[in-house]
Design a protein around this motif. Structure first.
Motif, PDB file in Angstrom:
ATOM      1  N   UNK A 175       0.793  -1.127  -0.169  1.00 28.94           N
ATOM      2  CA  UNK A 175      -0.065   0.078   0.166  1.00 28.94           C
ATOM      3  C   UNK A 175       0.824   1.214  -0.129  1.00 28.94           C
ATOM      4  N   UNK A 176       0.359   2.326  -0.328  1.00 30.05           N
ATOM      5  CA  UNK A 176       0.894   3.651  -0.878  1.00 30.05           C
ATOM      6  C   UNK A 176       1.469   4.011   0.777  1.00 30.05           C
ATOM      7  N   UNK A 177       2.573   4.539   0.739  1.00 34.16           N
ATOM      8  CA  UNK A 177       2.925   4.973   2.290  1.00 34.16           C
ATOM      9  C   UNK A 177       3.745   3.817   3.082  1.00 34.16           C
ATOM     10  N   UNK A 178       3.448   2.698   2.801  1.00 36.90           N
ATOM     11  CA  UNK A 178       4.184   1.499   3.502  1.00 36.90           C
ATOM     12  C   UNK A 178       5.569   1.286   3.070  1.00 36.90           C
ATOM     13  N   UNK A 179       6.238   0.479   3.754  1.00 36.92           N
ATOM     14  CA  UNK A 179       7.444   0.108   3.555  1.00 36.92           C
ATOM     15  C   UNK A 179       7.530  -1.165   2.543  1.00 36.92           C
ATOM     16  N   UNK A 180       8.033  -1.166   1.414  1.00 40.81           N
ATOM     17  CA  UNK A 180       8.531  -2.269   0.499  1.00 40.81           C
ATOM     18  C   UNK A 180       9.828  -2.905   0.807  1.00 40.81           C
ATOM     19  N   UNK A 181       9.806  -4.255   0.826  1.00 43.97           N
ATOM     20  CA  UNK A 181      11.105  -4.730   1.106  1.00 43.97           C
ATOM     21  C   UNK A 181      11.317  -5.951   0.069  1.00 43.97           C
ATOM     22  N   UNK A 182      12.517  -5.801  -0.604  1.00 42.27           N
ATOM     23  CA  UNK A 182      12.878  -6.518  -1.814  1.00 42.27           C
ATOM     24  C   UNK A 182      14.166  -7.055  -1.265  1.00 42.27           C
ATOM     25  N   UNK A 183      14.116  -8.602  -1.555  1.00 41.46           N
ATOM     26  CA  UNK A 183      15.159  -9.476  -1.426  1.00 41.46           C
ATOM     27  C   UNK A 183      16.048 -10.051  -2.196  1.00 41.46           C
ATOM     28  N   UNK A 184      17.248 -10.339  -2.107  1.00 41.00           N
ATOM     29  CA  UNK A 184      18.249 -10.973  -3.304  1.00 41.00           C
ATOM     30  C   UNK A 184      19.148 -12.050  -2.513  1.00 41.00           C
ATOM     31  N   UNK A 185      19.370 -13.058  -2.970  1.00 45.35           N
ATOM     32  CA  UNK A 185      20.584 -13.906  -2.403  1.00 45.35           C
ATOM     33  C   UNK A 185      21.366 -14.197  -3.518  1.00 45.35           C
ATOM     34  N   UNK A 186      22.636 -14.511  -3.266  1.00 45.91           N
ATOM     35  CA  UNK A 186      23.647 -14.908  -3.925  1.00 45.91           C
ATOM     36  C   UNK A 186      24.459 -15.651  -3.659  1.00 45.91           C
ATOM     37  N   UNK A 187      25.059 -16.938  -4.641  1.00 46.25           N
ATOM     38  CA  UNK A 187      25.683 -17.985  -4.271  1.00 46.25           C
ATOM     39  C   UNK A 187      27.150 -17.802  -3.903  1.00 46.25           C
ATOM     40  N   UNK A 188      27.919 -16.935  -4.559  1.00 49.35           N
ATOM     41  CA  UNK A 188      29.439 -16.812  -4.380  1.00 49.35           C
ATOM     42  C   UNK A 188      29.645 -16.003  -3.052  1.00 49.35           C
ATOM     43  N   UNK A 189      30.174 -16.658  -2.110  1.00 49.79           N
ATOM     44  CA  UNK A 189      30.378 -16.099  -0.919  1.00 49.79           C
ATOM     45  C   UNK A 189      31.720 -14.901  -1.096  1.00 49.79           C
ATOM     46  N   UNK A 190      32.440 -15.204  -2.284  1.00 50.68           N
ATOM     47  CA  UNK A 190      33.422 -13.952  -2.365  1.00 50.68           C
ATOM     48  C   UNK A 190      32.937 -12.823  -3.021  1.00 50.68           C
ATOM     49  N   UNK A 191      31.567 -12.611  -3.543  1.00 52.07           N
ATOM     50  CA  UNK A 191      31.088 -11.558  -3.772  1.00 52.07           C
ATOM     51  C   UNK A 191      31.176 -10.140  -3.252  1.00 52.07           C
ATOM     52  N   UNK A 192      31.709  -9.143  -3.712  1.00 50.48           N
ATOM     53  CA  UNK A 192      31.981  -7.789  -2.966  1.00 50.48           C
ATOM     54  C   UNK A 192      30.948  -6.554  -2.976  1.00 50.48           C
ATOM     55  N   UNK A 193      30.378  -6.937  -3.929  1.00 57.82           N
ATOM     56  CA  UNK A 193      29.733  -5.506  -4.613  1.00 57.82           C
ATOM     57  C   UNK A 193      28.506  -5.957  -4.939  1.00 57.82           C
ATOM     58  N   UNK A 194      27.474  -5.238  -4.752  1.00 60.20           N
ATOM     59  CA  UNK A 194      25.957  -5.435  -5.112  1.00 60.20           C
ATOM     60  C   UNK A 194      25.292  -4.048  -5.559  1.00 60.20           C
ATOM     61  N   UNK A 195      24.191  -4.148  -6.537  1.00 56.71           N
ATOM     62  CA  UNK A 195      23.827  -3.015  -7.107  1.00 56.71           C
ATOM     63  C   UNK A 195      22.168  -3.358  -7.213  1.00 56.71           C
ATOM     64  N   UNK A 196      21.317  -2.228  -6.825  1.00 55.34           N
ATOM     65  CA  UNK A 196      19.895  -2.426  -6.980  1.00 55.34           C
ATOM     66  C   UNK A 196      19.627  -1.396  -8.265  1.00 55.34           C
ATOM     67  N   UNK A 197      18.869  -1.959  -9.371  1.00 53.53           N
ATOM     68  CA  UNK A 197      18.502  -1.208 -10.431  1.00 53.53           C
ATOM     69  C   UNK A 197      16.837  -1.205 -10.380  1.00 53.53           C
ATOM     70  N   UNK A 198      16.255  -0.035 -10.865  1.00 51.14           N
ATOM     71  CA  UNK A 198      14.930  -0.286 -11.101  1.00 51.14           C
ATOM     72  C   UNK A 198      14.639   0.085 -12.615  1.00 51.14           C
ATOM     73  N   UNK A 199      13.697  -0.664 -13.142  1.00 48.59           N
ATOM     74  CA  UNK A 199      13.163  -0.761 -14.384  1.00 48.59           C
ATOM     75  C   UNK A 199      11.901  -0.518 -14.656  1.00 48.59           C
ATOM     76  N   UNK A 200      11.444   0.595 -15.294  1.00 50.77           N
ATOM     77  CA  UNK A 200      10.051   0.821 -15.743  1.00 50.77           C
ATOM     78  C   UNK A 200       9.788  -0.062 -16.951  1.00 50.77           C
ATOM     79  N   UNK A 201       8.375  -0.242 -17.130  1.00 48.81           N
ATOM     80  CA  UNK A 201       7.906  -1.167 -18.343  1.00 48.81           C
ATOM     81  C   UNK A 201       8.350  -0.531 -19.509  1.00 48.81           C
ATOM     82  N   UNK A 202       9.183  -1.390 -20.505  1.00 47.04           N
ATOM     83  CA  UNK A 202       9.565  -0.883 -21.620  1.00 47.04           C
ATOM     84  C   UNK A 202      10.731   0.180 -21.801  1.00 47.04           C
ATOM     85  N   UNK A 203      11.155   0.299 -20.486  1.00 47.61           N
ATOM     86  CA  UNK A 203      12.245   1.138 -20.396  1.00 47.61           C
ATOM     87  C   UNK A 203      13.815   0.462 -20.055  1.00 47.61           C
TER      88      UNK A 203
END
Lengths: 112, 115
Positions: free
Chosen positions: A14-42
């Motif tokens: 709902x509008x005004x609430x907190x949205x929580x998005x999660x991601x897991x990764x398999x390589x324990x040595x990974x050092x950096x992560x990025x979040x991207x947003x994509x609108x439809x068709x963009x």
């Protein structure tokens, strides 16, 4: 096992609430992560990057990284209709900092 | 400043035809990438080039070839198109990884249909 995994959703918040998005990764040595947003068709656009354990805040967005548990999350506070989009988690494996792998994305819908 | 430019924007091919997708960036970035995105899916890495003169396979390289022509340009070639290659293709570039932000800058995409 895919290197970067996300729940595909859709996630409805709902509008005004907190949205929580999660991601897991398999390589324990990974050092950096990025979040991207994509609108439809963009093209995807960068929202946040995170390299250290803990939280990183930027306006209404907070990225959280837990290297021990191998997950990274994105919190969106005070969700707005304009936040409705697909959110993509990405990161490189330790073996190649240039090889950026994406999760399948989570579709977020903010309902009035 | 154009950023990352992809051509063409749309293309329809018949099965077995070949074509090359062009990508150029004017930001002096070292790394360049080709991704494909299918409906309801995230981006899957086809090939990438960490620097001029090098190319490496990504997650889904079969059926594709690439050329890093110079620092600016990175092309993707389909030698014999198949319906399974119907997708939206994104080219991206990024500056050198220095421990700080190295975000991907995306082109506007090429929508390819193979019939």
């Amino acid at each position: 096992q895919k290197e970067v995994e996300q729940n595909s959703g859709p996630l409805s918040v709902p509008e005004g609430a907190i949205a929580s998005l999660n991601c897991t990764y398999s390589d324990r040595g990974s050092q950096s992560f990025f979040w991207y947003r994509q609108y439809s068709g963009k093209s995807p656009e960068l929202i946040m990057s995170i390299y250290s354990n803990g939280d990183k805040e930027d306006g209404r967005f907070t990225a959280q990284l837990n290297k021990a548990s191998q997950y990274v999350s994105l919190l969106i506070r005070d969700s707005q209709p304009s936040d409705s989009a697909t959110y993509l988690c990405a990161g490189p494996p330790r073996s190649s900092a240039s090889k950026i792998i994406f999760g399948s994305g989570t579709r977020l819908s903010i309902r009035p | 400043n154009a950023g990352v430019t992809q051509t063409p924007k749309f293309q329809v091919l018949k099965t077995g035809q070949s074509m090359t997708l062009q990508c150029a960036q004017d930001m002096n970035h070292n790394s360049m990438y080709w991704y494909r995105q299918d409906p309801g899916m995230g981006l899957r890495l086809i090939y990438y080039s960490a620097s001029e003169g090098t190319t490496d396979k990504g997650e889904v390289p079969n059926g594709y070839n690439v050329s890093r022509l110079n620092k600016r340009e990175f092309s993707l070639r389909l030698e014999s198109a198949a319906p399974s290659q119907t997708s939206v293709y994104f080219c991206a570039s990024s500056p050198p990884t220095t421990g700080g932000d190295s975000p991907l800058h995306f082109g506007n995409g090429t929508r390819l249909t193979v019939t």
